[in-house]
Design an enzyme around this catalytic site. Structure first.
Site, PDB file in Angstrom:
ATOM      1  N   ASP A 124       0.742  -1.173  -0.069  1.00  0.00           N
ATOM      2  CA  ASP A 124       0.264   0.404  -0.373  1.00  0.00           C
ATOM      3  C   ASP A 124       0.499   0.901  -0.021  1.00  0.00           C
ATOM      4  O   ASP A 124       1.747   1.373   0.851  1.00  0.00           O
ATOM      5  CB  ASP A 124      -0.866   0.485   1.593  1.00  0.00           C
ATOM      6  N   HIS A 156      -7.660   9.256  -1.029  1.00  0.00           N
ATOM      7  CA  HIS A 156      -6.981   9.008  -0.192  1.00  0.00           C
ATOM      8  C   HIS A 156      -7.655  10.234   1.130  1.00  0.00           C
ATOM      9  O   HIS A 156      -8.568   8.880   2.221  1.00  0.00           O
ATOM     10  CB  HIS A 156      -5.678  10.061   0.002  1.00  0.00           C
TER      11      HIS A 156
END
Length: 276
Positions: free
Chosen positions: A41, A104
């Site tokens: 990630d 995000h």
């Protein structure tokens, strides 16, 4: 390794490797590959996509043997900005396609009052990128129910929602909403950035199982069917984190952890305290 099925038909490992903080990642990433991690990630905001991409290409693994997730930063919301951010991330990673791409944060701090419009346009951009085959699964990060509802008019729900989630900060409302709507929760900071590891309850349970408090944190989340993205820099800790799913907590232990007071919260909130 255990895998979770996503609503779009893809699947992800139960335990991934979080690459936040590039300085530490440079040394830890090859160790993570060696330990057996296959989900990595990253994000444009981490400024380490080239490092992640280079390390994985040089690892000897075939592209289909590992998964890469990245994210678009909140300053790049909007259809065109999000598309450009994705293509830039894809170029830096050099991996041909992304397995997961996330928004995000749902809004820009101190941004326009109408945060819903650019957010919705970003989500439409992700849908289009997925339709083009450039990304396999799309999702969001740090989204609470009122943010997720903005996306509903597209008819396409996120496959994942990455949240700060750990004992002492379980975000029950958001997690329950995700589960009810078929959205897999990924836990960032599953160890509370080490803030919760001194908690007396977690240490008591850890001593009973003869494991570390970190392993208790991860085991608890995994038993809630929450994917975890821990960070570690030593080979021993990396391997221990991967084994967390083997530990089964009793119903009494899980209930005590669930009842913990707020502990170890980062202070970052999607609406009021987004990092800049």
């Amino acid at each position: 390794m255990k895998y979770y099925s996503l609503s779009d038909g893809n699947s992800v490992p139960a335990v991934g490797f979080g690459t936040y903080l590039a300085g530490e990642t440079a040394a830890a990433l090859p160790l993570a590959v060696e330990a057996g991690y296959r989900y990595f990630d990253t994000a444009a905001y981490y400024f380490n996509e080239e490092l992640v991409g280079n390390t994985l290409r040089e690892s000897g693994l075939k592209r289909e043997e590992y998964q890469i997730a990245s994210k678009v930063w909140h300053t790049q919301l909007g259809y065109e900005k999000t598309t450009a951010s994705f293509l830039a991330s894809l170029k830096r990673l050099g991996c041909g396609y992304l397995d997961v791409f996330l928004i995000h944060w749902p809004r820009t701090p101190n941004g326009p009052e109408d945060w819903q419009t650019p957010l919705l346009e970003s989500w439409k951009a992700l849908i289009h990128l997925q339709q083009q085959g450039l990304v396999r699964s799309i999702g969001v990060s740090n989204f609470l129910p009122h943010h997720l509802k903005v996306l509903e008019e597209t008819g396409v729900a996120p496959a994942v929602n990455q949240l700060e989630c750990h004992p002492g900060y379980l975000q029950r409302e958001a997690v329950d909403y995700c589960k009810e709507n078929g959205i897999l929760v990924q836990a960032w900071s599953p160890l509370g950035r080490a803030r919760v590891l001194q908690d007396p309850l977690l240490n008591e349970i850890a001593q009973n199982h003869k494991v570390s408090p970190a392993r208790i944190c991860l085991a608890y989340l995994l038993q809630q069917d929450i994917m975890v993205l821990p960070k570690a820099s030593s080979k021993q800790r990396l391997e221990e984190n991967l084994c967390a799913e083997e530990l089964i907590l009793s119903s009494e232990e899980a209930a005590r952890i669930a009842a913990m007071p707020v502990t170890g919260w980062s202070g970052e909130h999607p609406d009021t305290a987004i990092p800049v």
